[in-house]
Design an enzyme around this catalytic site. Structure first.
Site, PDB file in Angstrom:
ATOM      1  N   ASN A   8     -10.164  -3.290   8.425  1.00  0.00           N
ATOM      2  CA  ASN A   8      -9.963  -2.111   7.582  1.00  0.00           C
ATOM      3  C   ASN A   8     -10.456  -2.456   6.172  1.00  0.00           C
ATOM      4  O   ASN A   8      -9.771  -3.149   5.430  1.00  0.00           O
ATOM      5  CB  ASN A   8      -8.480  -1.732   7.560  1.00  0.00           C
ATOM      6  CG  ASN A   8      -8.199  -0.564   6.630  1.00  0.00           C
ATOM      7  OD1 ASN A   8      -9.117   0.149   6.228  1.00  0.00           O
ATOM      8  ND2 ASN A   8      -6.938  -0.352   6.296  1.00  0.00           N
ATOM      9  N   TRP A   9     -11.647  -1.965   5.846  1.00  0.00           N
ATOM     10  CA  TRP A   9     -12.248  -2.313   4.547  1.00  0.00           C
ATOM     11  C   TRP A   9     -11.625  -1.525   3.384  1.00  0.00           C
ATOM     12  O   TRP A   9     -11.908  -1.813   2.227  1.00  0.00           O
ATOM     13  CB  TRP A   9     -13.754  -2.016   4.573  1.00  0.00           C
ATOM     14  CG  TRP A   9     -14.575  -2.960   5.388  1.00  0.00           C
ATOM     15  CD1 TRP A   9     -14.134  -4.024   6.129  1.00  0.00           C
ATOM     16  CD2 TRP A   9     -15.994  -2.932   5.531  1.00  0.00           C
ATOM     17  NE1 TRP A   9     -15.190  -4.647   6.727  1.00  0.00           N
ATOM     18  CE2 TRP A   9     -16.354  -3.996   6.381  1.00  0.00           C
ATOM     19  CE3 TRP A   9     -17.010  -2.108   5.037  1.00  0.00           C
ATOM     20  CZ2 TRP A   9     -17.675  -4.259   6.739  1.00  0.00           C
ATOM     21  CZ3 TRP A   9     -18.323  -2.369   5.398  1.00  0.00           C
ATOM     22  CH2 TRP A   9     -18.649  -3.431   6.228  1.00  0.00           C
ATOM     23  N   LYS A  10     -10.832  -0.515   3.680  1.00  0.00           N
ATOM     24  CA  LYS A  10     -10.249   0.352   2.633  1.00  0.00           C
ATOM     25  C   LYS A  10     -11.375   0.880   1.728  1.00  0.00           C
ATOM     26  O   LYS A  10     -12.429   1.183   2.240  1.00  0.00           O
ATOM     27  CB  LYS A  10      -9.157  -0.397   1.866  1.00  0.00           C
ATOM     28  CG  LYS A  10      -8.194  -1.121   2.810  1.00  0.00           C
ATOM     29  CD  LYS A  10      -6.986  -1.662   2.127  1.00  0.00           C
ATOM     30  CE  LYS A  10      -6.184  -2.494   3.120  1.00  0.00           C
ATOM     31  NZ  LYS A  10      -4.843  -2.765   2.684  1.00  0.00           N
ATOM     32  N   HIS A  86      -2.049   5.232   8.188  1.00  0.00           N
ATOM     33  CA  HIS A  86      -1.937   3.963   7.451  1.00  0.00           C
ATOM     34  C   HIS A  86      -0.905   4.137   6.335  1.00  0.00           C
ATOM     35  O   HIS A  86      -0.817   5.197   5.721  1.00  0.00           O
ATOM     36  CB  HIS A  86      -3.303   3.564   6.877  1.00  0.00           C
ATOM     37  CG  HIS A  86      -3.312   2.162   6.359  1.00  0.00           C
ATOM     38  ND1 HIS A  86      -2.778   1.832   5.128  1.00  0.00           N
ATOM     39  CD2 HIS A  86      -3.741   1.004   6.910  1.00  0.00           C
ATOM     40  CE1 HIS A  86      -2.900   0.525   4.949  1.00  0.00           C
ATOM     41  NE2 HIS A  86      -3.489  -0.007   6.020  1.00  0.00           N
ATOM     42  N   GLU A  88      -0.854   3.213   3.391  1.00  0.00           N
ATOM     43  CA  GLU A  88      -1.395   3.601   2.081  1.00  0.00           C
ATOM     44  C   GLU A  88      -1.598   5.117   2.015  1.00  0.00           C
ATOM     45  O   GLU A  88      -1.413   5.737   0.969  1.00  0.00           O
ATOM     46  CB  GLU A  88      -2.698   2.834   1.804  1.00  0.00           C
ATOM     47  CG  GLU A  88      -2.389   1.391   1.436  1.00  0.00           C
ATOM     48  CD  GLU A  88      -3.512   0.405   1.693  1.00  0.00           C
ATOM     49  OE1 GLU A  88      -4.650   0.838   1.970  1.00  0.00           O
ATOM     50  OE2 GLU A  88      -3.242  -0.804   1.634  1.00  0.00           O
ATOM     51  N   GLU A 161       2.458  -2.378  11.554  1.00  0.00           N
ATOM     52  CA  GLU A 161       2.166  -2.930  10.232  1.00  0.00           C
ATOM     53  C   GLU A 161       3.385  -2.779   9.326  1.00  0.00           C
ATOM     54  O   GLU A 161       3.558  -1.732   8.679  1.00  0.00           O
ATOM     55  CB  GLU A 161       0.997  -2.174   9.596  1.00  0.00           C
ATOM     56  CG  GLU A 161      -0.291  -2.258  10.379  1.00  0.00           C
ATOM     57  CD  GLU A 161      -1.485  -2.120   9.445  1.00  0.00           C
ATOM     58  OE1 GLU A 161      -2.245  -3.077   9.331  1.00  0.00           O
ATOM     59  OE2 GLU A 161      -1.620  -1.062   8.806  1.00  0.00           O
ATOM     60  N   GLY A 167      -1.074  -6.506   2.377  1.00  0.00           N
ATOM     61  CA  GLY A 167      -1.684  -6.875   1.104  1.00  0.00           C
ATOM     62  C   GLY A 167      -0.802  -7.716   0.206  1.00  0.00           C
ATOM     63  O   GLY A 167      -1.078  -7.849  -0.986  1.00  0.00           O
ATOM     64  N   SER A 216      -1.246  -8.931   6.196  1.00  0.00           N
ATOM     65  CA  SER A 216      -1.548 -10.276   5.671  1.00  0.00           C
ATOM     66  C   SER A 216      -1.970 -11.274   6.751  1.00  0.00           C
ATOM     67  O   SER A 216      -1.546 -12.438   6.733  1.00  0.00           O
ATOM     68  CB  SER A 216      -0.359 -10.806   4.860  1.00  0.00           C
ATOM     69  OG  SER A 216      -0.178 -10.008   3.712  1.00  0.00           O
ATOM     70  N   GLY A 237      -6.886  -6.332   6.771  1.00  0.00           N
ATOM     71  CA  GLY A 237      -7.366  -5.680   5.553  1.00  0.00           C
ATOM     72  C   GLY A 237      -8.140  -6.660   4.696  1.00  0.00           C
ATOM     73  O   GLY A 237      -9.318  -6.938   4.915  1.00  0.00           O
ATOM     74  N   GLY A 238      -7.470  -7.253   3.709  1.00  0.00           N
ATOM     75  CA  GLY A 238      -8.097  -8.133   2.720  1.00  0.00           C
ATOM     76  C   GLY A 238      -9.037  -9.173   3.312  1.00  0.00           C
ATOM     77  O   GLY A 238     -10.176  -9.317   2.841  1.00  0.00           O
TER      78      GLY A 238
END
Ligand code: PEP
Length: 254
Positions: A8-10, A86, A88, A161, A167, A216, A237-238
């Site tokens: 997930n590149w956001k 998600h 976010e 999640e 994150g 994470s 993600g990150g």
């Protein structure tokens, strides 16, 4: 069975040149890349092994909805997956009702939905039982009236999640997330009785909905998650924005 790794590149990276470099380094079987909408079309011409995913969608397929991107537009770009719910997006005010409409619209056009669920820290600090109740409620609301859509197991995936792990660098433990994922699978089994596929041996195998862990995931902890039989993959993600780290996560299941 190979596990699925979803990137997930956001809202990253800043330029298409960087996106191209990153996608080429992440192009492996059993990988899904979810870039921002704006890169989807061109990246679909480049990818050979990995599948593409969108990070969200709308619940209508066309009309006066400024700024929205619809399930059929996404499907027509040869995108296979869509992440819905998600945390976010929930943080921007997306409700379970909106998520439910998006899921139904996406499934109807044949997209594979990755539904994200997970509890906040306020809930989790009360214990795993409270977290299970929270996640169970999210599933109930988000998947309302989806039974009659005759969902194929491969078209609905869940990403567990825990919000407090996204994150933050504080991943859940592999053991507790596996426990939560077994619980999620139990709920799904009672909702959508698993289809059985006949193996060459004549025995039948139960095909279950894949449930991934996200929050994470790094090269350091990926093996611990991916070696749990209950965990069918990871949503990253990150670490998916770093070529070397992402490659190590992909390789962690071998
Ligand atoms: C995510 O955005 O779904 C996620 C899991 O992010 P991170 O891996 O950075 O925690």
């Amino acid at each position: 069975m190979s596990k699925l790794i979803v990137a997930n590149w956001k809202a990253n990276p800043k330029t298409f040149t960087e996106a191209l470099k990153l996608v080429k380094a992440s192009d492996f079987e059993n990988v899904v890349i979810a870039p921002p909408y704006i890169y989807l079309q061109t990246l679909s011409w480049v990818l050979k092994k990995a599948a593409l995913g969108a990070q969200d969608t709308f619940w209508e397929n066309a009309g006066p909805y400024t700024g929205e991107v619809t399930p059929s537009q996404i499907k027509n770009l040869k995108v296979k997956y869509v992440i819905i719910g998600h945390s976010e997006r929930r943080g921007f005010g997306e409700t379970d009702e909106m998520i439910n409409k998006k899921i139904k619209a996406a499934l109807k056009v044949g997209l594979r939905v990755i539904l994200c669920v997970g509890e906040d820290w306020n809930t989790r600090r009360k214990g795993i039982a409270a977290a299970k109740q929270f996640v169970g409620n999210q599933l109930k609301k988000d998947l309302l009236e989806t039974k009659n859509l005759k969902i194929k197991n491969k078209n609905l995936l869940i990403a567990y999640e825990p919000v407090w792990a996204i994150g933050t660098g504080k991943a859940d433990s592999a053991k507790t997330s596996a426990e939560m994922i077994s619980y999620i699978k139990k709920i799904l089994d009672s909702r959508y009785p698993s289809s059985r596929a006949k193996l060459a041996t004549g025995h039948s195998q139960i095909l279950k909905t894949k449930v991934l862990y996200g929050g994470s995931v790094t090269p350091k902890n990926a093996k611990a998650f991916l070696s749990q039989p209950e965990i069918d993959g990871a949503l990253v993600g990150g670490a998916s924005l770093n070529q070397k780290e992402f490659r190590k996560i992909i390789n962690a299941q071998q």
